[in-house]
Each structure stands twice: as C-alpha cells, then as structure tokens.
Scaffold this active site. Structure first.
Site, PDB file in Angstrom:
ATOM      1  N   GLU A  16       0.853  -1.196   0.000  1.00 34.40           N
ATOM      2  CA  GLU A  16       0.000   0.000   0.000  1.00 34.40           C
ATOM      3  C   GLU A  16       0.881   1.236   0.000  1.00 34.40           C
ATOM      4  OE1 GLU A  16      -3.103   0.105   2.951  1.00 34.40           O
ATOM      5  OE2 GLU A  16      -3.493  -2.033   2.724  1.00 34.40           O
ATOM      6  N   HIS A  40      -8.398   0.840   1.591  1.00 30.76           N
ATOM      7  CA  HIS A  40      -8.152   0.833   3.042  1.00 30.76           C
ATOM      8  C   HIS A  40      -9.042   1.866   3.770  1.00 30.76           C
ATOM      9  CE1 HIS A  40      -4.913  -0.348   6.189  1.00 30.76           C
ATOM     10  NE2 HIS A  40      -6.094  -0.150   6.756  1.00 30.76           N
ATOM     11  N   ALA A  43     -12.084   1.999   8.461  1.00 29.89           N
ATOM     12  CA  ALA A  43     -12.461   2.852   9.603  1.00 29.89           C
ATOM     13  C   ALA A  43     -13.022   4.201   9.156  1.00 29.89           C
ATOM     14  CB  ALA A  43     -11.235   3.083  10.473  1.00 29.89           C
TER      15      ALA A  43
HETATM   16  P1  NAD Z   1      -7.861  -7.954  17.667  1.00 24.96           P
HETATM   17  O1  NAD Z   1      -6.506  -7.964  18.267  1.00 24.96           O
HETATM   18  O2  NAD Z   1      -9.011  -7.500  18.502  1.00 24.96           O
HETATM   19  O3  NAD Z   1      -8.230  -9.394  17.074  1.00 24.96           O
HETATM   20  C1  NAD Z   1      -7.331 -10.198  16.371  1.00 24.96           C
HETATM   21  C2  NAD Z   1      -7.648 -11.643  16.726  1.00 24.96           C
HETATM   22  O4  NAD Z   1      -6.874 -12.487  15.893  1.00 24.96           O
HETATM   23  C3  NAD Z   1      -7.299 -12.001  18.175  1.00 24.96           C
HETATM   24  O5  NAD Z   1      -8.422 -12.600  18.791  1.00 24.96           O
HETATM   25  C4  NAD Z   1      -6.139 -12.980  18.030  1.00 24.96           C
HETATM   26  O6  NAD Z   1      -6.114 -13.955  19.057  1.00 24.96           O
HETATM   27  C5  NAD Z   1      -6.433 -13.584  16.683  1.00 24.96           C
HETATM   28  N1  NAD Z   1      -5.270 -14.175  16.023  1.00 24.96           N
HETATM   29  C6  NAD Z   1      -4.001 -13.709  15.945  1.00 24.96           C
HETATM   30  N2  NAD Z   1      -3.244 -14.534  15.208  1.00 24.96           N
HETATM   31  C7  NAD Z   1      -4.051 -15.537  14.804  1.00 24.96           C
HETATM   32  C8  NAD Z   1      -3.872 -16.708  14.026  1.00 24.96           C
HETATM   33  N3  NAD Z   1      -2.673 -17.007  13.500  1.00 24.96           N
HETATM   34  N4  NAD Z   1      -4.941 -17.518  13.814  1.00 24.96           N
HETATM   35  C9  NAD Z   1      -6.142 -17.232  14.342  1.00 24.96           C
HETATM   36  N5  NAD Z   1      -6.384 -16.143  15.095  1.00 24.96           N
HETATM   37  C10 NAD Z   1      -5.353 -15.323  15.316  1.00 24.96           C
HETATM   38  O7  NAD Z   1      -7.736  -7.049  16.354  1.00 24.96           O
HETATM   39  P2  NAD Z   1      -8.933  -6.274  15.588  1.00 24.96           P
HETATM   40  O8  NAD Z   1      -9.090  -4.926  16.169  1.00 24.96           O
HETATM   41  O9  NAD Z   1     -10.087  -7.189  15.480  1.00 24.96           O
HETATM   42  O10 NAD Z   1      -8.241  -6.084  14.162  1.00 24.96           O
HETATM   43  C11 NAD Z   1      -8.115  -7.178  13.270  1.00 24.96           C
HETATM   44  C12 NAD Z   1      -7.346  -6.749  12.035  1.00 24.96           C
HETATM   45  O11 NAD Z   1      -8.030  -5.686  11.370  1.00 24.96           O
HETATM   46  C13 NAD Z   1      -5.931  -6.215  12.325  1.00 24.96           C
HETATM   47  O12 NAD Z   1      -5.078  -6.702  11.322  1.00 24.96           O
HETATM   48  C14 NAD Z   1      -6.085  -4.712  12.150  1.00 24.96           C
HETATM   49  O13 NAD Z   1      -4.872  -4.101  11.803  1.00 24.96           O
HETATM   50  C15 NAD Z   1      -7.099  -4.660  11.036  1.00 24.96           C
HETATM   51  N6  NAD Z   1      -7.836  -3.395  10.881  1.00 24.96           N
HETATM   52  C16 NAD Z   1      -8.157  -2.992   9.625  1.00 24.96           C
HETATM   53  C17 NAD Z   1      -8.852  -1.804   9.428  1.00 24.96           C
HETATM   54  C18 NAD Z   1      -9.207  -1.351   8.044  1.00 24.96           C
HETATM   55  O14 NAD Z   1      -9.337  -0.157   7.821  1.00 24.96           O
HETATM   56  N7  NAD Z   1      -9.394  -2.249   7.106  1.00 24.96           N
HETATM   57  C19 NAD Z   1      -9.233  -1.022  10.534  1.00 24.96           C
HETATM   58  C20 NAD Z   1      -8.921  -1.486  11.808  1.00 24.96           C
HETATM   59  C21 NAD Z   1      -8.215  -2.677  11.971  1.00 24.96           C
END
Ligand code: NAD
Length: 315
Positions: A271, A289, A292
């Site tokens: 990105e 992206h 949010a």
């Molecule tokens: P979070 O930490 O609340 O949840 C992530 C979950 O993934 C946790 O429960 C963790 O135990 C689990 N996990 C980690 N590694 C794993 C694996 N190998 N197998 C299975 N489960 C696994 O995070 P979140 O706030 O839910 O965010 C999730 C993702 O979304 C992150 O990558 C974050 O950067 C991304 N995100 C994207 C945007 C967007 O604009 N698209 C916005 C916010 C967050």
C-alpha cells in the site's frame, strides 16, 4: 500544553481537548520537517501517514505522549517511545463496527456481482444491458450460508454479529478459546443471544461459503496455495485486515481457476500502490483501506483519543 494533530483529529475530539485546556494544532507538518518542529509540542497524534521513529523521538524530548487514531501502530516505534517514558496510546475498538459493515458491503457486492457490473455497464449498457443480465443471473443470498471468520477479536466479533443479524451461520477460528454465543442488540433494544461455533482453522477453510479475515499481520500469509486448495469451490473471500494476510499471487490463481468466486480487498501488499493484476482483476471488489473511514468511527476515535491523551498528559 500544545498537541500537534498531524494527521487531523475529529472536531468533537478536538473540542474535548480544547475544553480541557490544551491547544490543538491541526496544521500538517511534513514528515521531513517534524524533526525540527515537533519539539515545540507536548504531544503528537497521528493516523497511519505520519511516522514517529526513534530519531524523531530522540530529537523531541518535550514529547510526553503519542496518540494513534486507529489500531495499527506499525508507524510508531512504540517500545522505544515507552522506554523513554512517553505514553503511547491507540484506539483499538472505535472502528470495529465500521470495518465489519464494510465486510458486508463487499459481501453483498460480491454475491450480486456489483464490482463487475459497475465497471461493465458503462461500456455495455446500451443493448439489452449488453448481455450482462445473463452474466449476473446466478447471484446468491447470504441468509442461511456459513461465514468463517479467521481471528475472533474485536472486528471478527462485530463481523459475526452483522452476519448473525442477516441470518448467517457463524464459525470462527482463533488462537484462544472464544465464546459459544454472541449477544445481538436488535432495533428497539431487543437483545438476543445467538450461537457461534469455534472450530479449527482447517474446518473454517473447508466448511465456509464465505471467509473473512480479521487477524493481525503475520510473518507468513495465512491464506496461500495450500489453504485455497481445501476451501469449498466457489467460496467468497474478504480481507479487511492487513495486506500480506492473503498471498495475492495465489489469490489470482484461485480466482482464475474458479476455486474462489470473488474476493474483496480493503488492504493490499505494497500500500498505497497495489499490484496492477489485483487492481484490474474482474473478480475482485476493491476499496482503498477505508475500513475505519466513517463519520461515526472517526468521531469515536477522536473522542477516545482525546480522553486518553488528557489522562496521560495530566498525570
Ligand atoms: P484484535 O486484536 O481484537 O483481534 C485479532 C484476533 O486475531 C485475536 O483474537 C487474536 O487472538 C487472533 N489471532 C491472531 N493470530 C491468529 C492466528 N494465527 N490464527 C487465528 N487467530 C489469530 O484485532 P482487531 O481490532 O479485530 O483487528 C483485526 C485486524 O483488522 C488487524 O489486522 C487490524 O490491523 C485490522 N484493521 C483494519 C482496518 C481497516 O481499515 N481495514 C481497521 C482497523 C483494523
């Protein structure tokens, strides 16, 4: 005290800080000038654009707090900042619902081919819809289908709730034990408890009609050739987590072979310049992206950031 909101801050959050007696500067200072100018402030807030690295931290001993509006802190040297006694704050929960709703914007888009018709009707719309009615005749409904969620944290759970609201079955996988049900709040404040099922990663891959990825960035792509191989034929895939969680080159193969019916990507390798084959692929729904990027999420982020900064700076 002066706060530099270098990547902007929602107006409500700014007002909270000002009412608490802080001066908030929302003028963006280019990255290369920060090293000279940031020390005039007590704190900085950023989104993903501004980088707060060790050299900048060393050059600005006045900085007492760094706030990230959003989740990922890859643009901040967090451990180093904390080792210098600087508070580092983010707002992990504020955007979860917005990301979850974007997943469904993409899923509903995918099952009715909107990604493709929006591109093609422009050129082929004149004669009996250019044969497009036939091309899009095999849409499917989401109700009753199984969505598999990989990563059942904040966003994974919000995604599950939207899915349950639509009458989908939810299976999920996570590194840790998760809940057997989720509480949904329906319109009118009615609350219902609906079952969800924790299964192995492999079962998610095998049993899901749609798969949505909500894990952090991992060393190696969670979804690559071997994982595509065990998925149901015609599966739909959404990645609104981080670029690199899906192997993009293998995704293209899986789309071209028909294994994956469609994919939806909000995040990409490289990105903000994803590879052309991804941007032009006829079976991929794209967003830049914006998980949010809703008014509500930005306001929640601003308010949460403001309150956390006040706590940190008034200590
Ligand atoms: P979070 O930490 O609340 O949840 C992530 C979950 O993934 C946790 O429960 C963790 O135990 C689990 N996990 C980690 N590694 C794993 C694996 N190998 N197998 C299975 N489960 C696994 O995070 P979140 O706030 O839910 O965010 C999730 C993702 O979304 C992150 O990558 C974050 O950067 C991304 N995100 C994207 C945007 C967007 O604009 N698209 C916005 C916010 C967050």
């Amino acid at each position: 005290m002066r706060i530099l909101a270098n990547d902007g801050i929602d107006a409500v959050g700014k007002k909270i800080l000002e009412e608490a007696g802080f001066e908030v500067d929302t003028n963006h200072i280019p990255q290369e000038e920060l090293i000279e100018k940031l020390n005039a402030y007590d704190a900085i807030t950023v989104r993903s654009a501004t980088k707060v690295r060790q050299a900048l931290i060393d050059a600005c001993p006045n900085i007492k707090a760094i706030g990230r509006g959003g989740v990922g802190m890859d643009n901040i040297d967090v451990d180093y900042a904390r080792s210098k006694g600087i508070a580092v704050i983010n707002t992990p929960a504020a955007s979860s619902l917005s990301v979850a709703e974007l997943v469904f914007a993409h899923l509903l888009n995918g099952v009715r081919f909107l990604y493709d018709s929006n591109r093609k009707m422009v050129g082929e719309g004149n004669t009996n819809f250019g044969g497009l009615k036939k091309a899009y005749a095999k849409g499917v409904e989401l109700r009753g289908k199984t969505i598999g969620i990989v990563g059942f944290g904040r966003i994974g759970r919000e995604t599950a709730k939207v899915a349950l609201g639509l009458g989908m079955d939810v299976i999920y996988t996570d590194l840790y034990d998760g809940p057997a049900s989720l509480e949904l709040t329906l319109s009118g404040g009615i609350q219902v408890d609906v079952p969800v099922h924790q299964v192995s990663f492999e079962e998610v891959l095998k049993k899901s009609d749609f798969i949505s990825l909500h894990v952090p960035f991992l060393e190696k792509a969670a979804i690559s050739k071997d994982e595509f191989a065990v998925m149901k034929d015609g599966v739909g895939l959404v990645n609104a987590s981080r670029g690199g969680v899906i192997d993009e080159l293998e995704l293209i193969q899986a789309l071209d072979s028909g294994k994956v019916a469609f994919a939806a990507l909000d995040v990409f390798d490289n990105e903000p310049t994803p590879r052309q084959e991804i941007l032009t692929h006829p079976k991929i729904s794209l967003t830049p992206h914006i998980g949010a990027a809703t008014n509500e999420a930005q306001e929640r982020i601003g308010v949460e950031l403001a309150n956390l900064l006040i706590d940190a700076l008034k200590k």
